[in-house]
Design a protein around this motif. Structure first.
Motif, PDB file in Angstrom:
ATOM      1  N   PRO A  22       0.795  -1.240   0.000  1.00  0.00           N
ATOM      2  CA  PRO A  22       0.000   0.000   0.000  1.00  0.00           C
ATOM      3  C   PRO A  22       0.826   1.288   0.000  1.00  0.00           C
ATOM      4  CG  PRO A  22      -0.068  -1.077   2.142  1.00  0.00           C
ATOM      5  CD  PRO A  22       0.589  -2.037   1.221  1.00  0.00           C
ATOM      6  N   TYR A  23       2.142   1.199   0.272  1.00  0.00           N
ATOM      7  CA  TYR A  23       2.982   2.404   0.311  1.00  0.00           C
ATOM      8  C   TYR A  23       3.794   2.574  -0.969  1.00  0.00           C
ATOM      9  CZ  TYR A  23       6.264  -1.329   1.303  1.00  0.00           C
ATOM     10  OH  TYR A  23       6.983  -2.490   1.211  1.00  0.00           O
ATOM     11  N   CYS A  24       3.761   1.567  -1.858  1.00  0.00           N
ATOM     12  CA  CYS A  24       4.768   1.486  -2.919  1.00  0.00           C
ATOM     13  C   CYS A  24       4.334   2.185  -4.205  1.00  0.00           C
ATOM     14  CB  CYS A  24       5.053   0.015  -3.220  1.00  0.00           C
ATOM     15  SG  CYS A  24       6.193  -0.213  -4.592  1.00  0.00           S
TER      16      CYS A  24
ATOM     17  N   GLY B 200      13.301  -4.348  -8.570  1.00  0.00           N
ATOM     18  CA  GLY B 200      11.899  -4.556  -8.941  1.00  0.00           C
ATOM     19  C   GLY B 200      10.976  -3.491  -8.429  1.00  0.00           C
ATOM     20  N   GLY B 201       9.727  -3.956  -8.404  1.00  0.00           N
ATOM     21  CA  GLY B 201       9.196  -5.299  -8.542  1.00  0.00           C
ATOM     22  C   GLY B 201       9.887  -6.351  -7.661  1.00  0.00           C
ATOM     23  N   THR B 202       9.690  -7.584  -8.029  1.00  0.00           N
ATOM     24  CA  THR B 202      10.222  -8.689  -7.245  1.00  0.00           C
ATOM     25  C   THR B 202      11.033  -9.641  -8.129  1.00  0.00           C
ATOM     26  OG1 THR B 202       8.265  -8.497  -5.818  1.00  0.00           O
ATOM     27  CG2 THR B 202       9.609 -10.462  -5.527  1.00  0.00           C
TER      28      THR B 202
ATOM     29  N   LEU C 115      20.765  -8.883  -6.183  1.00  0.00           N
ATOM     30  CA  LEU C 115      19.346  -9.145  -6.475  1.00  0.00           C
ATOM     31  C   LEU C 115      18.513  -8.792  -5.249  1.00  0.00           C
ATOM     32  CD1 LEU C 115      17.642 -11.884  -8.440  1.00  0.00           C
ATOM     33  CD2 LEU C 115      17.032 -11.770  -6.021  1.00  0.00           C
ATOM     34  N   GLU C 116      17.379  -8.118  -5.503  1.00  0.00           N
ATOM     35  CA  GLU C 116      16.435  -7.800  -4.421  1.00  0.00           C
ATOM     36  C   GLU C 116      15.457  -8.954  -4.277  1.00  0.00           C
ATOM     37  OE1 GLU C 116      15.727  -2.968  -4.699  1.00  0.00           O
ATOM     38  OE2 GLU C 116      14.395  -4.297  -5.775  1.00  0.00           O
ATOM     39  N   ALA C 117      15.377  -9.527  -3.091  1.00  0.00           N
ATOM     40  CA  ALA C 117      14.456 -10.659  -2.889  1.00  0.00           C
ATOM     41  C   ALA C 117      13.420 -10.304  -1.829  1.00  0.00           C
ATOM     42  CB  ALA C 117      15.236 -11.898  -2.439  1.00  0.00           C
TER      43      ALA C 117
HETATM   44  C1  LIG Z   1      12.197  -1.429  -5.289  1.00  0.00           C
HETATM   45  S1  LIG Z   1      11.623  -1.401  -3.682  1.00  0.00           S
HETATM   46  C2  LIG Z   1      11.151  -3.044  -3.355  1.00  0.00           C
HETATM   47  C3  LIG Z   1      11.967  -4.237  -3.426  1.00  0.00           C
HETATM   48  C4  LIG Z   1      11.209  -5.515  -3.086  1.00  0.00           C
HETATM   49  N1  LIG Z   1      10.171  -5.760  -4.014  1.00  0.00           N
HETATM   50  C5  LIG Z   1      10.587  -5.452  -1.714  1.00  0.00           C
HETATM   51  O1  LIG Z   1       9.429  -5.082  -1.608  1.00  0.00           O
HETATM   52  O2  LIG Z   1      11.251  -5.813  -0.762  1.00  0.00           O
HETATM   53  C6  LIG Z   1      13.079  -1.093  -2.738  1.00  0.00           C
HETATM   54  C7  LIG Z   1      12.831  -0.588  -1.349  1.00  0.00           C
HETATM   55  O3  LIG Z   1      12.272   0.689  -1.316  1.00  0.00           O
HETATM   56  C8  LIG Z   1      11.680   0.897  -0.038  1.00  0.00           C
HETATM   57  N2  LIG Z   1      10.418   1.637  -0.237  1.00  0.00           N
HETATM   58  C9  LIG Z   1       9.506   1.453  -1.207  1.00  0.00           C
HETATM   59  N3  LIG Z   1       8.488   2.342  -1.060  1.00  0.00           N
HETATM   60  C10 LIG Z   1       8.767   3.097   0.033  1.00  0.00           C
HETATM   61  C11 LIG Z   1       8.106   4.174   0.699  1.00  0.00           C
HETATM   62  N4  LIG Z   1       6.942   4.670   0.268  1.00  0.00           N
HETATM   63  N5  LIG Z   1       8.699   4.703   1.791  1.00  0.00           N
HETATM   64  C12 LIG Z   1       9.897   4.226   2.230  1.00  0.00           C
HETATM   65  N6  LIG Z   1      10.543   3.213   1.635  1.00  0.00           N
HETATM   66  C13 LIG Z   1       9.992   2.656   0.562  1.00  0.00           C
HETATM   67  C14 LIG Z   1      11.455  -0.477   0.578  1.00  0.00           C
HETATM   68  O4  LIG Z   1      12.306  -0.622   1.705  1.00  0.00           O
HETATM   69  C15 LIG Z   1      11.889  -1.415  -0.517  1.00  0.00           C
HETATM   70  O5  LIG Z   1      12.508  -2.570  -0.034  1.00  0.00           O
END
Ligand SMILES: C[S@@+](CC[C@H](N)C(=O)[O-])C[C@H]1O[C@@H](n2cnc3c(N)ncnc32)[C@H](O)[C@@H]1O
Ligand code: SF4
Length: 371
Positions: free
Chosen positions: A30-32, A74-76, A106-108
């Protein structure tokens, strides 16, 4: 420059990073607001063929590079088959020369774990694993909409520290109702895992996300700053020096490349890149569109990226990267004021942010680029 020196410099290969974006996820957090789709990829094999063709295309534009890093983000990307990852790595190694210390990250996600996943990833060529843990308690994992449980995260951390030599976790803090003492405990636990690197992001509420639609507000600024300051001091004392706004420990070579303004190829939907072609710098998109960057725009992005790292902006490199002289490009008066306020350290070689400068980076960048 002597003839010999000029000849030699023609053969020095520039550093290059390769970013591989895999836009699929199990569900949307929900934050992404990263480019990602909560669906199972319907045609992985076809996409991998396309990714390899894109690598060939970018290689055809400039061969004067040595690859320092490959990053599956990613993504994942842990949802990819290890065979797909291996194909991409092999393609990169076949196309470019590369550093003997090549970093392949790699991000997992903890719940993309199936038996042997991490050892299969290692066999495929991954040598740095970054795990998206996000929180170390059940209630906050739920609040963040994560599909993994605390136990999944702990098990995955245990596995990656056994299987890989280089590893990292991501945590999101400054959660709306987060209590300082509980954050201290989480940090203490994070340090106890013996990881090489930790990324700690303050929760931001991004437009268009479910959190924004629900009207969730970020933690009060003062409390967030208190957590940030404690985090930096605590991690430094525990052997994880800060090197970037949100990053601690042994630096990620790939991300350092971005912050230093080095070139990178980006493949996959949502990926972009920066490439030199005939001495001009281009922004690339996944549609293979190339857009030349004018020196002013390039200079601004170098400042935005370069002030995120504690080593700061190297002025000589800046000149080489955008053709402009750093000290005449920035607003000198404002730079002097910021140095006087101890937000910046300005020397003849570089401009670096101080700890207090990192807290107000956006304002500093605005001031420096205000001509
Ligand atoms: C590309 S993202 C996600 C990688 C992977 N899919 C995951 O969810 O673990 C990389 C990082 O950005 C951080 N992130 C994403 N959205 C965020 C937000 N709204 N506020 C703070 N950190 C955020 C998270 O810690 C996440 O692991
Ligand atoms: S945080 Fe990670 S898993 Fe969640 S939607 Fe974003 S990219 Fe996907």
């Amino acid at each position: 420059m002597s003839n010999l020196k000029a000849k030699k410099s023609m053969f020095i290969k520039e550093n290059l990073g390769i970013y591989v974006h895999w836009p699929f996820c199990r569900s949307k957090c929900p934050y992404c607001d990263f480019y990602s789709q909560p669906v199972k990829c319907p045609n992985e094999d076809e996409l991998i063929v396309q990714y390899c063709q894109d690598l060939e295309y970018y290689r055809s534009l400039n061969n004067n590079y040595k690859v320092q890093s490959i990053f599956f983000g990613g993504g994942t990307p842990s949802l990819l088959k290890p065979q797909s990852i291996e194909k991409i790595i092999n393609k990169v190694l076949q196309l470019w020369s590369y550093s003997p210390q090549l970093e392949i990250s790699l991000e997992a996600n903890p719940n993309s774990n199936h038996t042997h996943l991490f050892s299969d990833l290692k066999k495929a060529g991954i040598n740095r694993l970054s795990l998206g843990v996000q929180a170390l308690n059940e209630a906050d994992l739920k609040f963040l909409g994560r599909t993994h449980k605390l136990q999944d995260a702990l098990q995955a951390i245990d596995e990656i520290t056994k299987i890989f030599d280089n590893h990292s976790i991501d945590l999101i803090y400054a959660r709306p109702h987060q209590n300082f003492t509980l954050w201290q405990q989480e940090l203490k636990q994070a340090v106890s895992f013996g990881l090489k690197h930790i990324s700690l992001y303050q929760l931001t509420i991004e437009d268009g996300t479910v959190f924004a639609q629900k009207g969730i507000k970020p933690l009060d600024e003062e409390k967030a700053a208190q957590m940030y300051n404690f985090t930096r001091e605590y991690l430094k004392a525990k052997g994880y020096p800060q090197y970037e706004v949100s990053n601690f420990g042994i630096p990620c070579i790939h991300n350092l490349g971005y912050w230093r303004g080095e070139d990178y190829v980006g493949i996959g939907n949502g990926a972009h890149g920066r490439l030199h072609i005939n001495n001009k710098i281009y922004a690339t998109t996944h549609h293979r569109l190339l857009e030349e960057l004018i020196p002013q725009d390039r200079a601004e992005e170098l400042i935005i990226m370069g002030l995120r790292i504690l080593e700061g902006i190297n002025k000589q490199r800046f000149k080489k990267q955008c053709g402009l002289i750093f000290d005449t490009f920035i607003n000198q008066q404002k730079c002097k004021e910021l140095a006087f306020q101890k937000r910046l350290i300005n020397t003849s070689e570089n401009l670096r942010p101080t700890s207090s400068g990192l807290l107000v980076l956006n304002k500093i960048i605005e001031d420096l680029c205000d001509s």
